[in-house]
Write a protein that holds these residues in place. Structure first.
Motif, short mmCIF file in Angstrom:
data_model
loop_
_atom_site.label_atom_id
_atom_site.label_comp_id
_atom_site.label_asym_id
_atom_site.label_seq_id
_atom_site.Cartn_x
_atom_site.Cartn_y
_atom_site.Cartn_z
N THR A 50 15.39 -26.70 -3.19
CA THR A 50 15.80 -25.30 -3.36
C THR A 50 17.13 -25.21 -4.10
O THR A 50 17.31 -24.34 -4.97
CB THR A 50 15.92 -24.62 -1.99
OG1 THR A 50 14.64 -24.63 -1.36
CG2 THR A 50 16.38 -23.18 -2.14
N ASP A 53 16.40 -25.69 -7.64
CA ASP A 53 15.80 -24.46 -8.17
C ASP A 53 16.88 -23.43 -8.48
O ASP A 53 16.82 -22.74 -9.51
CB ASP A 53 14.83 -23.86 -7.15
CG ASP A 53 13.56 -24.69 -6.96
OD1 ASP A 53 13.32 -25.61 -7.77
OD2 ASP A 53 12.84 -24.42 -6.00
N ASP A 54 17.88 -23.31 -7.59
CA ASP A 54 18.98 -22.38 -7.81
C ASP A 54 19.67 -22.65 -9.15
O ASP A 54 19.94 -21.74 -9.93
CB ASP A 54 20.03 -22.52 -6.70
CG ASP A 54 19.61 -21.89 -5.38
OD1 ASP A 54 18.63 -21.12 -5.36
OD2 ASP A 54 20.30 -22.15 -4.37
N ALA A 57 17.56 -21.99 -12.22
CA ALA A 57 17.49 -20.54 -12.46
C ALA A 57 18.80 -20.02 -13.05
O ALA A 57 18.79 -19.09 -13.88
CB ALA A 57 17.18 -19.82 -11.15
N HIS A 86 13.22 -30.58 -12.70
CA HIS A 86 13.32 -29.59 -13.78
C HIS A 86 13.83 -30.28 -15.05
O HIS A 86 14.88 -29.92 -15.59
CB HIS A 86 14.29 -28.46 -13.39
CG HIS A 86 13.89 -27.71 -12.16
ND1 HIS A 86 13.00 -26.66 -12.19
CD2 HIS A 86 14.24 -27.86 -10.86
CE1 HIS A 86 12.82 -26.19 -10.97
NE2 HIS A 86 13.57 -26.91 -10.14
#
Length: 267
Positions: A50, A53-54, A57, A86
Motif C-alpha cells: 500500500t 501504491d501511495d 500514485a 511498479h
C-alpha cells in the motif's frame, strides 16, 4: 525525484539534499509517508504494497510518468517495493541504509541482526509503544537517534536540532500510531498469507539501475545484512559503503550522499 524518509523521521530528513538537487535541475519532492508528519493518518494501510501504491500514485499526481526514487530506512523498503511492483514508475533507484526485503527477511537468521532489531518486538504491543513515543517525561526519539547514528554526528548542533524536530513530529496526533503500524505489519505478516504473498512478489527482479548506500558503522541494519541485495537487481547496480557512518547517511554524510544521488540520477 522522490525522496522517502524513514523512522523516526519525516520529510525534513532530506533538508540538505533538496536545495542542492533542485539547483542541479531536478524536480525534487520529499513527501511524508502515510501516517507521518503532515500526511494523512488513516486507521489502516501501513503495509509495504500500500505504501508503494501511495508513492506510485504520487508520481502520477505530480504529472510525471516515472521518477528517480530515493529511500532511506523504511523509505528504502518502500522504494524497493515500488521498484518491484511498479517498475514503470521508477526510472532509477537509490536505497540508503536498507536491505532488499527478501534479504532482510533472511538476515533475521543472524543473531546479531535480530538483536539489532529487537525493538521491533516491543513495537508489536498495542498502544504502549505510541504512549512511550509521545510521553513528555521520556525521550525515546533521542535514544533511537543516538543509538543508531555514527559517533561524529551525535555531538553536533545539527543532531540536537534533529532530535527536537523528530520529537515534535512524533507527538503530532496519530503520527506515533502510523509509525508503529508499519512495524506491526512487518512483524505480524511474516507467517500470514499477505506477508508470504508479498515475499513472493518481491522475487521479481528490479530493472531500474540501482545505487545502494550504506554506512559501514550502521548498528541497526548491519552492512552484512544489506550487502548482496544486488542479486535482486537485473539492471545496473552499485554498492557503496560510507566509512564511519551510522544509520542516517543523509544527515551524517549529507555532502557525500547528495553528490552520490545527483550523480546516479544523472546517469
Amino acid at each position: 525525484m522522490l525522496l522517502l524518509h524513514g523512522f523516526p523521521q519525516f520529510w525534513w530528513t532530506w533538508r540538505a539534499q533538496l536545495p542542492v538537487l533542485a539547483a542541479a535541475g531536478f524536480r525534487a519532492v520529499a513527501p511524508d509517508l502515510r501516517g507521518y508528519g503532515a500526511s494523512d493518518k488513516p486507521p489502516r494501510g501501513y503495509d509495504l504494497p500500500t505504501a508503494a501504491d501511495d508513492v506510485a500514485a504520487l508520481v502520477r499526481a505530480l504529472g510525471e510518468r516515472d521518477a528517480v526514487v530515493v529511500g532511506h530506512d523504511w523509505g528504502g523498503l518502500v522504494a524497493w517495493t515500488m521498484a518491484a511492483l511498479h517498475p514503470r514508475s521508477v526510472r532509477r533507484l537509490v536505497v540508503v541504509s536498507m536491505a532488499h526485503p527478501r534479504l532482510l527477511r533472511n538476515g533475521l537468521r543472524d543473531p546479531a541482526q535480530r538483536r539489532a532489531l529487537r525493538h521491533v518486538l516491543g513495537f508489536q504491543v498495542p498502544r504502549l509503544p505510541e504512549r512511550r513515543l509521545t510521553r513528555t517525561d521520556d525521550d525515546p526519539v533521542a535514544e533511537f537517534l543516538r543509538n543508531w547514528a555514527g559517533r561524529d554526528w551525535t555531538h553536533t548542533a545539527d543532531f540536537a536540532e534533529a532530535v527536537e524536530r523528530y520529537r515534535s513530529a512524533a507527538r503530532i496526533p496519530q503520527a506515533a500510531y502510523g509509525a508503529m503500524e508499519y512495524f506491526r505489519w512487518a512483524g505480524r505478516s511474516q507467517l500470514r498469507p499477505d506477508g508470504l504473498r508479498y515475499a513472493r512478489r518481491m522475487a521479481a527482479p528490479v530493472t531500474a539501475p540501482t545505487l545502494q548506500l550504506h554506512g559501514d558503522a550502521d548498528p541497526l541494519l548491519l552492512p552484512r545484512t544489506a550487502r548482496g541485495s544486488g542479486r535482486y537487481v537485473a539492471g545496473a547496480y552499485e554498492w557503496c559503503e560510507l566509512p564511519g557512518i551510522g544509520h542516517f547517511p543523509p544527515e551524517e554524510a549529507a555532502t557525500e550522499v547528495t553528490a552520490a544521488i545527483a550523480g546516479w540520477a544523472a546517469g
